[in-house]
Design a protein around this motif. Sequence first.
Motif, mmCIF file in Angstrom:
data_model
loop_
_atom_site.group_PDB
_atom_site.id
_atom_site.type_symbol
_atom_site.label_atom_id
_atom_site.label_comp_id
_atom_site.label_asym_id
_atom_site.label_seq_id
_atom_site.Cartn_x
_atom_site.Cartn_y
_atom_site.Cartn_z
ATOM 1 N N GLN A 102 5.157 -2.315 9.869
ATOM 2 C CA GLN A 102 3.873 -2.658 9.955
ATOM 3 C C GLN A 102 3.967 -3.772 11.201
ATOM 4 O O GLN A 102 4.968 -4.274 11.636
ATOM 5 N N VAL A 148 0.578 -0.412 8.547
ATOM 6 C CA VAL A 148 -0.570 -1.237 8.978
ATOM 7 C C VAL A 148 -0.415 -1.868 10.322
ATOM 8 O O VAL A 148 0.579 -2.448 10.641
ATOM 9 N N LEU A 157 -10.366 0.310 1.232
ATOM 10 C CA LEU A 157 -8.940 0.326 1.678
ATOM 11 C C LEU A 157 -8.229 1.388 0.525
ATOM 12 O O LEU A 157 -7.598 2.174 0.893
ATOM 13 N N ALA A 158 -8.714 1.087 -0.603
ATOM 14 C CA ALA A 158 -8.314 1.839 -1.711
ATOM 15 C C ALA A 158 -8.685 3.318 -1.674
ATOM 16 O O ALA A 158 -7.965 4.431 -1.652
ATOM 17 N N ARG A 213 -2.529 -3.636 0.052
ATOM 18 C CA ARG A 213 -3.348 -2.599 -0.441
ATOM 19 C C ARG A 213 -3.100 -1.062 -0.390
ATOM 20 O O ARG A 213 -3.589 -0.249 -0.961
ATOM 21 N N VAL A 214 -2.198 -0.901 0.981
ATOM 22 C CA VAL A 214 -1.968 0.455 1.269
ATOM 23 C C VAL A 214 -0.759 0.737 1.438
ATOM 24 O O VAL A 214 0.098 0.027 1.526
ATOM 25 N N LYS A 215 -0.445 2.188 1.215
ATOM 26 C CA LYS A 215 1.178 2.567 1.608
ATOM 27 C C LYS A 215 1.334 2.785 2.943
ATOM 28 O O LYS A 215 2.368 2.868 3.615
ATOM 29 N N ALA A 216 0.164 3.159 3.717
ATOM 30 C CA ALA A 216 0.287 3.293 5.201
ATOM 31 C C ALA A 216 0.990 1.941 6.010
ATOM 32 O O ALA A 216 0.676 1.002 5.476
ATOM 33 N N LEU A 227 -2.500 3.007 9.335
ATOM 34 C CA LEU A 227 -3.781 2.519 9.408
ATOM 35 C C LEU A 227 -3.901 1.313 10.354
ATOM 36 O O LEU A 227 -3.182 0.386 10.403
ATOM 37 N N ARG A 247 -3.890 9.177 1.918
ATOM 38 C CA ARG A 247 -2.656 9.200 2.196
ATOM 39 C C ARG A 247 -2.214 9.174 4.126
ATOM 40 O O ARG A 247 -1.589 10.071 4.410
ATOM 41 N N ARG A 297 7.631 4.987 2.085
ATOM 42 C CA ARG A 297 6.081 4.576 1.698
ATOM 43 C C ARG A 297 5.257 5.824 1.816
ATOM 44 O O ARG A 297 5.412 6.817 2.342
ATOM 45 N N ASP A 349 -6.273 4.691 1.383
ATOM 46 C CA ASP A 349 -5.351 4.988 0.600
ATOM 47 C C ASP A 349 -5.182 6.183 0.182
ATOM 48 O O ASP A 349 -3.800 6.738 0.144
#
Length: 319
Positions: free
Chosen positions: A13, A133, A101-102, A128-131, A112, A108, A319, A105
């Motif tokens: 990130q 960021v 955000l959820a 809050r996200v797997k992406a 982000l 997928r 991730r 997410d």
Amino acid sequence: MPAHTAYRFPHAQLLGVAGLNRLDAEDLLDTAESHLIAARDGRAKTDVLRGAAVLTAFFEPSTRTRVSFELAAKRLGADALNIATGSASAEAKGERLADTLATLDAMRPDVLVIRHAAAGAARFAAARVKAAVVNAGDGCHEHPTQALLDAFALRRRIGSLEGKTVAICGDVARSRVARSNLVLLQLLGARVRLLAPQPWLPVDAAVWGAEPFTDRSAALAGAHAVMALRIQTERTEGASLASTADYAAAYRIDRDALAACDRDVVVMHPGPANRGVEVTSDVLDDPDLSIAGAQVEAGVAVRMAVLAAVARNAREAGR
Ligand code: CP
């Protein structure tokens, strides 16, 4: 130009420049250099991110940053999608940022890219996200890819930043561009001066290693680069200017003011510029002085380097 090494930017990130080391920054800048050269040779398109999805979520206005992230994602072969903000947005329907955000997410995305008026919004998203960021500007906090593209454009124009003096001028305290730049420029060996009216200087300038000035001639004396900043009218919160004319007379970057600088001084501006207020048009539009256009061109190459690196690292981290 530093030699390209085997070092690889290791982060999944990019929330700020704070936390990066010099090798991290130089790896991104060197990778961006190859993207810029390829684009100029008509070889802009790659398939490094083929099949990946890059979402751009801009909760504040943007022209340069949003378009260059989207173009960067497309040049890397990714699917680039921009989520609606403003009257057509989830925000307008009262959805909380955490819920937006959820939702994102759950689709997928691989990366982000987020811009938001709240300082810390990118870190909030990253939790809050797997992406992967990427912070495209969070309130008054940081704008890391702007600082990277500024350093990239400056390095291309004047060579190594080691020992060079850069004066950052204008609405410093509220500027995420200034904050990211003063960290990155020092990481790359430059000395940073900050010029602003006293209330617009950060109270902790010395803690950040920068030299604060309220006098324009003193701040610009011998400077190798001068970065003019836009007045952040959207963040002035009652502390706006009593007189734009008085501000311009004391702080505007014009030819008279530049006489104090190094003879090969370079003028920079992150855009959008208030012409005549923080910088005059004859300076901003003079290609012998200004690298504002080169900064915009650098944005795509630098953001390609960032997107590819964080997506690769997020993928490798599972991730
Ligand atoms: N420099 C910058 O962040 O410009 P935009 O607001 O147009 O993205």
